[in-house]
Write an enzyme that holds these catalytic residues in place. Structure first.
Site, PDB file in Angstrom:
ATOM      1  N   GLU A   1      -0.660  -9.332  -0.248  1.00 44.21           N
ATOM      2  CA  GLU A   1      -2.080  -9.516   0.068  1.00 44.21           C
ATOM      3  C   GLU A   1      -2.945  -9.650  -1.185  1.00 44.21           C
ATOM      4  O   GLU A   1      -3.835 -10.490  -1.238  1.00 44.21           O
ATOM      5  CB  GLU A   1      -2.559  -8.348   0.955  1.00 44.21           C
ATOM      6  CG  GLU A   1      -1.957  -8.432   2.359  1.00 44.21           C
ATOM      7  CD  GLU A   1      -2.148  -7.171   3.186  1.00 44.21           C
ATOM      8  OE1 GLU A   1      -1.889  -6.062   2.680  1.00 44.21           O
ATOM      9  OE2 GLU A   1      -2.557  -7.291   4.351  1.00 44.21           O
TER      10      GLU A   1
ATOM     11  N   GLY B   1       0.586  -4.949   0.935  1.00 44.18           N
ATOM     12  CA  GLY B   1      -0.599  -5.033   0.066  1.00 44.18           C
ATOM     13  C   GLY B   1      -0.345  -5.826  -1.214  1.00 44.18           C
ATOM     14  O   GLY B   1      -1.288  -6.355  -1.813  1.00 44.18           O
TER      15      GLY B   1
ATOM     16  N   GLU C   1       4.689  -4.908   7.506  1.00 42.08           N
ATOM     17  CA  GLU C   1       3.949  -3.821   8.159  1.00 42.08           C
ATOM     18  C   GLU C   1       4.410  -3.502   9.575  1.00 42.08           C
ATOM     19  O   GLU C   1       4.443  -2.336   9.961  1.00 42.08           O
ATOM     20  CB  GLU C   1       2.442  -4.144   8.178  1.00 42.08           C
ATOM     21  CG  GLU C   1       1.749  -3.970   6.847  1.00 42.08           C
ATOM     22  CD  GLU C   1       1.810  -5.207   5.966  1.00 42.08           C
ATOM     23  OE1 GLU C   1       2.579  -6.138   6.291  1.00 42.08           O
ATOM     24  OE2 GLU C   1       1.097  -5.247   4.962  1.00 42.08           O
TER      25      GLU C   1
ATOM     26  N   ALA D   1       0.870  -1.177   0.000  1.00 45.84           N
ATOM     27  CA  ALA D   1       0.000   0.000   0.000  1.00 45.84           C
ATOM     28  C   ALA D   1       0.909   1.229   0.000  1.00 45.84           C
ATOM     29  O   ALA D   1       2.066   1.150   0.424  1.00 45.84           O
ATOM     30  CB  ALA D   1      -0.883  -0.018   1.235  1.00 45.84           C
TER      31      ALA D   1
HETATM   32  N1  CAA Z   1       4.538   3.198  -0.951  1.00 54.30           N
HETATM   33  C1  CAA Z   1       4.899   4.361  -1.550  1.00 54.30           C
HETATM   34  N2  CAA Z   1       5.987   4.461  -2.340  1.00 54.30           N
HETATM   35  C2  CAA Z   1       6.725   3.361  -2.519  1.00 54.30           C
HETATM   36  C3  CAA Z   1       6.405   2.129  -1.933  1.00 54.30           C
HETATM   37  C4  CAA Z   1       5.246   2.077  -1.112  1.00 54.30           C
HETATM   38  N3  CAA Z   1       4.828   0.935  -0.540  1.00 54.30           N
HETATM   39  N4  CAA Z   1       7.340   1.228  -2.277  1.00 54.30           N
HETATM   40  C5  CAA Z   1       8.200   1.871  -3.066  1.00 54.30           C
HETATM   41  N5  CAA Z   1       7.834   3.156  -3.225  1.00 54.30           N
HETATM   42  C6  CAA Z   1       8.510   4.217  -3.989  1.00 54.30           C
HETATM   43  C7  CAA Z   1       9.725   4.740  -3.261  1.00 54.30           C
HETATM   44  O1  CAA Z   1       9.358   5.714  -2.294  1.00 54.30           O
HETATM   45  C8  CAA Z   1      10.517   5.323  -4.403  1.00 54.30           C
HETATM   46  O2  CAA Z   1       9.967   6.557  -4.757  1.00 54.30           O
HETATM   47  P1  CAA Z   1      10.898   7.883  -4.815  1.00 54.30           P
HETATM   48  O3  CAA Z   1      11.880   7.582  -5.905  1.00 54.30           O
HETATM   49  O4  CAA Z   1       9.953   8.968  -5.151  1.00 54.30           O
HETATM   50  O5  CAA Z   1      11.560   7.993  -3.482  1.00 54.30           O
HETATM   51  C9  CAA Z   1      10.223   4.368  -5.542  1.00 54.30           C
HETATM   52  O6  CAA Z   1       9.035   3.675  -5.194  1.00 54.30           O
HETATM   53  C10 CAA Z   1      11.319   3.326  -5.749  1.00 54.30           C
HETATM   54  O7  CAA Z   1      11.535   2.664  -4.514  1.00 54.30           O
HETATM   55  P2  CAA Z   1      12.978   2.518  -3.825  1.00 54.30           P
HETATM   56  O8  CAA Z   1      13.874   3.621  -4.249  1.00 54.30           O
HETATM   57  O9  CAA Z   1      12.774   2.319  -2.360  1.00 54.30           O
HETATM   58  O10 CAA Z   1      13.465   1.160  -4.517  1.00 54.30           O
HETATM   59  P3  CAA Z   1      14.480   0.087  -3.923  1.00 54.30           P
HETATM   60  O11 CAA Z   1      14.788  -0.842  -5.023  1.00 54.30           O
HETATM   61  O12 CAA Z   1      15.610   0.757  -3.232  1.00 54.30           O
HETATM   62  O13 CAA Z   1      13.639  -0.691  -2.783  1.00 54.30           O
HETATM   63  C11 CAA Z   1      11.718  -1.819  -1.883  1.00 54.30           C
HETATM   64  C12 CAA Z   1      12.528  -1.465  -3.147  1.00 54.30           C
HETATM   65  C13 CAA Z   1      12.548  -2.755  -0.992  1.00 54.30           C
HETATM   66  C14 CAA Z   1      10.454  -2.515  -2.330  1.00 54.30           C
HETATM   67  C15 CAA Z   1      11.404  -0.520  -1.102  1.00 54.30           C
HETATM   68  O14 CAA Z   1      10.847   0.433  -2.005  1.00 54.30           O
HETATM   69  C16 CAA Z   1      10.425  -0.718   0.007  1.00 54.30           C
HETATM   70  O15 CAA Z   1      10.810  -1.195   1.064  1.00 54.30           O
HETATM   71  N6  CAA Z   1       9.162  -0.335  -0.211  1.00 54.30           N
HETATM   72  C17 CAA Z   1       8.137  -0.430   0.809  1.00 54.30           C
HETATM   73  C18 CAA Z   1       7.683  -1.877   0.992  1.00 54.30           C
HETATM   74  C19 CAA Z   1       6.680  -1.967   2.113  1.00 54.30           C
HETATM   75  O16 CAA Z   1       6.972  -1.702   3.253  1.00 54.30           O
HETATM   76  N7  CAA Z   1       5.438  -2.346   1.755  1.00 54.30           N
HETATM   77  C20 CAA Z   1       4.367  -2.461   2.699  1.00 54.30           C
HETATM   78  C21 CAA Z   1       3.568  -1.197   2.727  1.00 54.30           C
HETATM   79  S1  CAA Z   1       2.406  -1.137   4.047  1.00 54.30           S
HETATM   80  C22 CAA Z   1       1.092  -2.055   3.506  1.00 54.30           C
HETATM   81  O17 CAA Z   1       1.059  -2.606   2.416  1.00 54.30           O
HETATM   82  C23 CAA Z   1      -0.025  -2.099   4.494  1.00 54.30           C
HETATM   83  C24 CAA Z   1      -1.150  -2.978   4.178  1.00 54.30           C
HETATM   84  O18 CAA Z   1      -1.202  -4.159   4.458  1.00 54.30           O
HETATM   85  C25 CAA Z   1      -2.313  -2.406   3.581  1.00 54.30           C
END
Ligand code: CAA
Length: 261
Positions: free
Chosen positions: A114, A111, A134, A66
């Protein structure tokens, strides 16, 4: 139909729904969930579609979760409503009147994991990564993760993955039963289509009723479940496809002309 963050393609009887928000690794913001919702409604109504593949655009990410930026300043009420809304959309996928295959082509986190679990079958490319990170963000999984992960891999493994926020690779996801198959990335869509075709050669009504029987039966006691199966089994005998399937057998005919009715 116009979408901002998904692409809906139809190839014969197959629909391919690609989540397409590359600047955020296909993370699910409200606009994207809304697009998915409308696309799934469109697929549900389309009698010509008999199977669906859900995938992510690019070769790095299926869905990176998400959208964290959108969630950061949510209130209690916002959080609850967001989870209820997205859960409703994922439940539509889970109960869709056609089989849904997730072709997981990279990160399937939060998400992303999920939405893949709301699909019927998951195929992953070798670079796929699954997890519910999360708790590291100070939240619980909110789009069904606490419920479906335990149903897919068992409670002990689900609790370990969720409590530790550990991210696992495709092979480990396969080992614990989260994915059905792991393939080379270049072969992912072909494999998913091959699987869809091997489903679509069968009677669509019967496949649809099997989906219902398994999904609903898994949530109730075994007596209720086998009664449900008997009811759906009986329903098959009102269909032209049952007549065609059994007639083809009697006539030793390989080609079957199922009509989806
Ligand atoms: N939300 C918003 N933006 C996201 C995102 C997310 N979940 N995942 C990645 N992005 C964005 C990053 O912010 C980045 O944008 P900017 O260039 O504007 O900063 C872009 O996508 C590229 O990402 P990274 O530079 O971080 O890429 P990476 O290769 O270094 O890392 C990754 C990849 C490990 C997937 C890392 O992006 C990451 O950890 N993302 C978050 C993953 C996460 O925690 N997901 C769970 C979200 S909470 C959820 O889903 C709750 C639920 O159950 C409903």
């Amino acid at each position: 139909m116009e979408f901002k963050n998904v692409i809906l393609e139809k190839e014969g009887k197959l629909a391919i729904l690609t989540i397409n928000r590359p600047k955020a690794l296909n993370a699910l913001n409200a606009e994207t969930i809304n697009d998915i919702d409308m696309a799934v409604d469109n697929i549900a109504k389309d009698k010509g579609i008999e199977a669906v593949i859900v995938t992510g655009s690019g070769n790095k990410s299926f869905v990176a979760g998400a959208d964290i930026k959108e969630m950061k300043d949510m209130s209690v009420m916002d959080g609850r409503e967001w989870a209820i809304y997205a859960n409703g959309v994922f439940r539509k996928i889970e109960t869709l009147n056609k089989p849904v295959i997730a072709a997981v082509n990279g990160f399937a986190l939060g998400g992303g994991c999920e939405i893949s679990m709301a699909c019927d079958i998951r195929i992953a490319s070798k670079n796929a990564k699954f997890g519910q990170p999360e708790v590291g963000l100070g939240i619980t999984p909110g789009f069904g993760g606490t419920q479906r992960l335990a149903r897919h891999v068992g409670m002990g493994r689900a609790k370990e993955l969720i409590y530790t926020a550990k991210i696992v690779g495709a092979e480990e996801a396969y080992r614990i039963g989260l994915v059905n198959k792991v393939v080379e990335q270049e072969e992912l869509m072909d494999e998913a289509k091959k699987l869809a075709n091997s489903i679509m050669k069968n009677a669509p009504v019967a496949v649809r009723l099997c989906k219902q029987a398994i999904n609903r039966g898994m949530q109730v006691d075994i007596d209720t479940a086998v009664n449900l199966e008997a009811e759906l089994f009986g329903e098959c005998f009102s269909t032209e496809d049952q007549t065609e399937g059994m007639t083809a057998f009697m006539e030793k005919r390989k080609e079957k002309n199922f009509k989806n009715r």
